[in-house]
Motif scaffolding. Sequence first.
Motif: not given
Length: 372
Positions: A254-255, A258, A371
């Motif tokens: 998620c980082e 992203a 994402t």
Amino acid sequence: MGDDLGRARLLLVLGVLLALTAAAVVAGAVRGTLPRLADVPGLSALPGVGPGSELERAVAMAPADAVRFSWTDWAGVRDDLALDPPADPSTRDVEELLDAAFDADLSATTALGESAATSQTALGFSPATLSWELFSQGEEGALVTMGLAEESDAALVEDRLRQAGFTPPEDATGVWRGGPDVLATLGQLSPELSFVAVDSEELVVRASDASAYLQRAVDTDPPEPGQGVADAVEALADAGPPLAAAVYDSAVACESLAMASADGAAQEQARTLLAAAGPVNPLAGFGLGVQPGGDATAALAFETDDQARENADTRARLASGPAPGQGGDFADRFSLGTTAAEGRVVTMELEPTEDARVLSDLSSGPVLFATC
């Protein structure tokens, strides 16, 4: 008489295992899920039914803090590229393999790239001789775990470490201590090879830039991987064991993937595309692997089966359109094949376009279809 009795016992055992398998399948059908063969009690004892793929076993060896996994099946890469280096490869042999692997987008996950030629001559291993490599990274450190082909390879590595000036451990499971001073005398070697541990029984070599982190990895039984990572790894293995793969836990996925790393215009375009695509849930894990022949598979793991089913169509729509932050469309990079939700995982078949580098490009963000 003895042979007849042995055959009778074998038939009895097989009958019991088949009954267990049938019962598990029936129970699974009632629940709407079918068990894997390796999960059926007793069945893993049969020849040919093991605990999982090499990728799954390698990830299971990773330290408890590991959240990012970079996998390379070097034996498979050599086969796929039709290269067969000798048992004692030259610098040219190693460089030829790495050049071919780079061209095929199969070297993006190795931690040995620039060190390969030196590590072969100085330490006795490289992509030209290793079976596989897993580079795992966590908050506390990083570890390179490497599979050896034969028991004699372990003895060779220990001999080369001694000749290179590494201080031997006090016991067979200890750490060979090199450090920056020793590495500086050997040539171009990654700091990750500063300290080395050789497991001649498991045919595994581990290395790190931190001796305490490596010793802890050797001494501690690793826990099972987190559910999201385990699901993504299993999905990649089931799709066809990858030659190279990147796997992330929820926080890293998620980082790293992203849209936050894109510029403002790309982020605005992404918001519009997301609003039109459908429901989006955070990833519990992410995997992207390249199979023999060049096709790729993306595995997006979620917390529940329902989330996976809801996200399958959404992720397929996103992977079929523009690629904000990457430039152009995803279709410039791959043709999207079957997208399916199986359990908690959405798998997407990707057929790279000519000269596309899917693993290199899409294992770091921004990647809209991955994402959170």
